[in-house]
Each structure stands twice: as structure tokens, then as C-alpha cells.
Scaffold this motif. Sequence first.
Motif, PDB file in Angstrom:
ATOM      1  N   GLY A   1       0.768 -16.683  12.378  1.00  0.00           N
ATOM      2  CA  GLY A   1      -0.062 -16.294  13.511  1.00  0.00           C
ATOM      3  C   GLY A   1       0.684 -15.222  14.285  1.00  0.00           C
ATOM      4  O   GLY A   1       1.658 -15.520  14.984  1.00  0.00           O
ATOM      5  N   THR A   2       0.262 -13.973  14.153  1.00  0.00           N
ATOM      6  CA  THR A   2       1.040 -12.855  14.668  1.00  0.00           C
ATOM      7  C   THR A   2       0.217 -11.920  15.552  1.00  0.00           C
ATOM      8  O   THR A   2      -0.998 -11.816  15.391  1.00  0.00           O
ATOM      9  CB  THR A   2       1.645 -12.037  13.505  1.00  0.00           C
ATOM     10  N   GLY A   3       0.917 -11.240  16.450  1.00  0.00           N
ATOM     11  CA  GLY A   3       0.278 -10.238  17.294  1.00  0.00           C
ATOM     12  C   GLY A   3       0.288  -8.855  16.673  1.00  0.00           C
ATOM     13  O   GLY A   3      -0.202  -7.902  17.275  1.00  0.00           O
ATOM     14  N   THR A   4       0.821  -8.743  15.470  1.00  0.00           N
ATOM     15  CA  THR A   4       0.855  -7.440  14.804  1.00  0.00           C
ATOM     16  C   THR A   4      -0.468  -7.185  14.083  1.00  0.00           C
ATOM     17  O   THR A   4      -1.290  -8.084  13.912  1.00  0.00           O
ATOM     18  CB  THR A   4       2.032  -7.355  13.809  1.00  0.00           C
ATOM     19  N   LEU A   5      -0.680  -5.949  13.684  1.00  0.00           N
ATOM     20  CA  LEU A   5      -1.905  -5.594  12.969  1.00  0.00           C
ATOM     21  C   LEU A   5      -1.930  -6.241  11.588  1.00  0.00           C
ATOM     22  O   LEU A   5      -0.885  -6.453  10.971  1.00  0.00           O
ATOM     23  CB  LEU A   5      -1.997  -4.071  12.820  1.00  0.00           C
ATOM     24  N   ARG A   6      -3.133  -6.523  11.104  1.00  0.00           N
ATOM     25  CA  ARG A   6      -3.252  -7.172   9.794  1.00  0.00           C
ATOM     26  C   ARG A   6      -2.615  -6.341   8.681  1.00  0.00           C
ATOM     27  O   ARG A   6      -1.940  -6.891   7.805  1.00  0.00           O
ATOM     28  CB  ARG A   6      -4.732  -7.448   9.472  1.00  0.00           C
ATOM     29  N   THR A   7      -2.820  -5.033   8.718  1.00  0.00           N
ATOM     30  CA  THR A   7      -2.254  -4.196   7.650  1.00  0.00           C
ATOM     31  C   THR A   7      -0.728  -4.315   7.607  1.00  0.00           C
ATOM     32  O   THR A   7      -0.141  -4.413   6.525  1.00  0.00           O
ATOM     33  CB  THR A   7      -2.637  -2.715   7.850  1.00  0.00           C
ATOM     34  N   ASN A   8      -0.088  -4.331   8.769  1.00  0.00           N
ATOM     35  CA  ASN A   8       1.370  -4.460   8.813  1.00  0.00           C
ATOM     36  C   ASN A   8       1.822  -5.842   8.359  1.00  0.00           C
ATOM     37  O   ASN A   8       2.791  -5.979   7.600  1.00  0.00           O
ATOM     38  CB  ASN A   8       1.892  -4.194  10.224  1.00  0.00           C
ATOM     39  N   ALA A   9       1.121  -6.878   8.842  1.00  0.00           N
ATOM     40  CA  ALA A   9       1.483  -8.248   8.473  1.00  0.00           C
ATOM     41  C   ALA A   9       1.333  -8.461   6.965  1.00  0.00           C
ATOM     42  O   ALA A   9       2.213  -9.038   6.309  1.00  0.00           O
ATOM     43  CB  ALA A   9       0.621  -9.244   9.237  1.00  0.00           C
ATOM     44  N   GLU A  10       0.231  -7.981   6.411  1.00  0.00           N
ATOM     45  CA  GLU A  10       0.012  -8.151   4.974  1.00  0.00           C
ATOM     46  C   GLU A  10       1.029  -7.365   4.161  1.00  0.00           C
ATOM     47  O   GLU A  10       1.457  -7.811   3.090  1.00  0.00           O
ATOM     48  CB  GLU A  10      -1.410  -7.726   4.610  1.00  0.00           C
ATOM     49  N   TYR A  11       1.428  -6.198   4.679  1.00  0.00           N
ATOM     50  CA  TYR A  11       2.437  -5.408   3.968  1.00  0.00           C
ATOM     51  C   TYR A  11       3.763  -6.156   3.915  1.00  0.00           C
ATOM     52  O   TYR A  11       4.404  -6.240   2.867  1.00  0.00           O
ATOM     53  CB  TYR A  11       2.626  -4.048   4.644  1.00  0.00           C
ATOM     54  N   ILE A  12       4.186  -6.695   5.074  1.00  0.00           N
ATOM     55  CA  ILE A  12       5.463  -7.406   5.132  1.00  0.00           C
ATOM     56  C   ILE A  12       5.424  -8.639   4.235  1.00  0.00           C
ATOM     57  O   ILE A  12       6.346  -8.875   3.446  1.00  0.00           O
ATOM     58  CB  ILE A  12       5.807  -7.800   6.582  1.00  0.00           C
ATOM     59  N   VAL A  13       4.358  -9.427   4.339  1.00  0.00           N
ATOM     60  CA  VAL A  13       4.255 -10.627   3.516  1.00  0.00           C
ATOM     61  C   VAL A  13       4.203 -10.264   2.032  1.00  0.00           C
ATOM     62  O   VAL A  13       4.898 -10.859   1.207  1.00  0.00           O
ATOM     63  CB  VAL A  13       3.012 -11.460   3.910  1.00  0.00           C
ATOM     64  N   GLY A  14       3.416  -9.260   1.703  1.00  0.00           N
ATOM     65  CA  GLY A  14       3.245  -8.888   0.302  1.00  0.00           C
ATOM     66  C   GLY A  14       4.458  -8.252  -0.343  1.00  0.00           C
ATOM     67  O   GLY A  14       4.590  -8.265  -1.569  1.00  0.00           O
ATOM     68  N   ASN A  15       5.360  -7.716   0.484  1.00  0.00           N
ATOM     69  CA  ASN A  15       6.528  -7.021  -0.064  1.00  0.00           C
ATOM     70  C   ASN A  15       7.843  -7.743   0.195  1.00  0.00           C
ATOM     71  O   ASN A  15       8.921  -7.159   0.039  1.00  0.00           O
ATOM     72  CB  ASN A  15       6.590  -5.604   0.507  1.00  0.00           C
ATOM     73  N   THR A  16       7.749  -9.007   0.590  1.00  0.00           N
ATOM     74  CA  THR A  16       8.946  -9.835   0.750  1.00  0.00           C
ATOM     75  C   THR A  16       8.705 -11.169   0.060  1.00  0.00           C
ATOM     76  O   THR A  16       7.609 -11.434  -0.452  1.00  0.00           O
ATOM     77  CB  THR A  16       9.259 -10.100   2.249  1.00  0.00           C
ATOM     78  N   ILE A  17       9.704 -12.028   0.103  1.00  0.00           N
ATOM     79  CA  ILE A  17       9.565 -13.357  -0.499  1.00  0.00           C
ATOM     80  C   ILE A  17       8.515 -14.202   0.213  1.00  0.00           C
ATOM     81  O   ILE A  17       8.091 -15.238  -0.315  1.00  0.00           O
ATOM     82  CB  ILE A  17      10.908 -14.112  -0.489  1.00  0.00           C
ATOM     83  N   LEU A  18       8.073 -13.764   1.394  1.00  0.00           N
ATOM     84  CA  LEU A  18       7.070 -14.531   2.138  1.00  0.00           C
ATOM     85  C   LEU A  18       5.789 -14.753   1.341  1.00  0.00           C
ATOM     86  O   LEU A  18       5.075 -15.733   1.549  1.00  0.00           O
ATOM     87  CB  LEU A  18       6.733 -13.835   3.462  1.00  0.00           C
ATOM     88  N   LYS A  19       5.507 -13.851   0.412  1.00  0.00           N
ATOM     89  CA  LYS A  19       4.281 -13.992  -0.391  1.00  0.00           C
ATOM     90  C   LYS A  19       4.282 -15.280  -1.206  1.00  0.00           C
ATOM     91  O   LYS A  19       3.220 -15.750  -1.629  1.00  0.00           O
ATOM     92  CB  LYS A  19       4.104 -12.783  -1.308  1.00  0.00           C
ATOM     93  N   ASN A  20       5.452 -15.870  -1.409  1.00  0.00           N
ATOM     94  CA  ASN A  20       5.552 -17.105  -2.185  1.00  0.00           C
ATOM     95  C   ASN A  20       5.309 -18.356  -1.352  1.00  0.00           C
ATOM     96  O   ASN A  20       5.281 -19.461  -1.897  1.00  0.00           O
ATOM     97  CB  ASN A  20       6.936 -17.197  -2.829  1.00  0.00           C
ATOM     98  N   TYR A  21       5.165 -18.175  -0.032  1.00  0.00           N
ATOM     99  CA  TYR A  21       5.058 -19.331   0.856  1.00  0.00           C
ATOM    100  C   TYR A  21       3.809 -19.333   1.745  1.00  0.00           C
ATOM    101  O   TYR A  21       3.254 -20.387   2.025  1.00  0.00           O
ATOM    102  CB  TYR A  21       6.279 -19.386   1.795  1.00  0.00           C
TER     103      TYR A  21
END
Length: 198
Positions: free
Chosen positions: A114-134
Motif C-alpha cells: 500500500g504505497t503513495g507512489t504512482l502505480r507505474t513506479n511501484a510496479e516497476y520496482i516490484v517487477g524488477n526486484t525480488i519483490l515480484k516473488n512475494y
Amino acid sequence: MNFEKLLQYKCLIFDLDGTLVDSMSFHYGAWVKAVEPFGFVPDREWMYKHGGVPSHKIATILIKEHNLPFSDPHELAGIKTRHYLENIKNVEVYPVMKELLDYAKSHSIPMGIGTGTLRTNAEYIVGNTILKNYIRVIVSADDVSNHKPHPDTFLKVAEAFNAEPSESAVFEDSFFGFEAAVNGGFNLIKIVDGVPQF
């Protein structure tokens, strides 16, 4: 670190910047660059305190306080976002939070952001880090009308997991995020320098 306390929760909800990933310095640096042509440097402590607040809202405050030549705060926010995206590839997950994510995943506890950042930025960070696995759910600044300190962002994540706030834990590093969690009736776990304060 002992993560057994997490077993009592039906879902875990994380802020993104400054909570899961060490990105606040990149956000601050982007704001510095965005307002550099206007001859001032934004206060670092103030900026960090406003972590979790959408960029256009911060831009609105800066425009008013410094009499900046923007009629639309989204224009200044867009400049900041462009500077931020130049460094977004360097964002990394905090090591202790990685351990926490591993523990939660091994015990099948669903996790969302649950973030105050833009969806495009949040999805980029999640999709390009290990966060995508969680991470199974992302609620961003684009998905709610009332941002932190209103609880709507966190409530929407909990709803996606069919969980009540009292059954959920919110992990946050910022003052407005703390308020949002408390206002929504969530169990708040504060993050300091990437470490949960159990």
C-alpha cells in the motif's frame, strides 16, 4: 530476528519506499533536481516526514511555499518523477525485510503493498526486484482518492485479501503512514532504517 509474531496475522501490508526498499534518498535527490532551477534546496527532514504522500501533493505545497511558476502541480511532480526514474534501477530491498518476506512466504501469509507512489513506479520496482516473488497485491496513489494519513490505501489491500484491519499488520516508516495504519485500525509495525520494530 524472530518473526513468529507474524503468524497471528491474516495478511501483511507494506509501504514501499523506505519500508521495503531503500529508496527515500532517490526520491529526495529527484526533488532536489526538480527545484534546483528555482534556487532553493528542499528540506531533507521535511521530505522524509512526507514519505508516502503522493508527489503532486508535495508539489502543491512547494509551489505555494516557494511561489513556483506552475499552475498545475502535476507538471512539477512529473519533472520530479523523471529524475527519480533515472535512478529507480538502483533501488534495493532492505536485507532484514528480505528475511521477513521469506519467513512470511514460507508460512503462506499473503503480502501486499500500500504505497503513495504512482502505480507505474511501484510496479516497476516490484517487477524488477525480488519483490515480484512475494507481493500479490499493489494499491498505489492512483487507486484511491484519499491518501495517507487516510487509511484507504491499506484498507483496499486488506479487502483484496478478505481480511479485517484487526487481522492485518501494516509495516511503515513514515509519520503519515503510521497515522494511516492507526486510523484504519491496523496493527502497526514501524520500520526504522529497514528493520521492523517488534
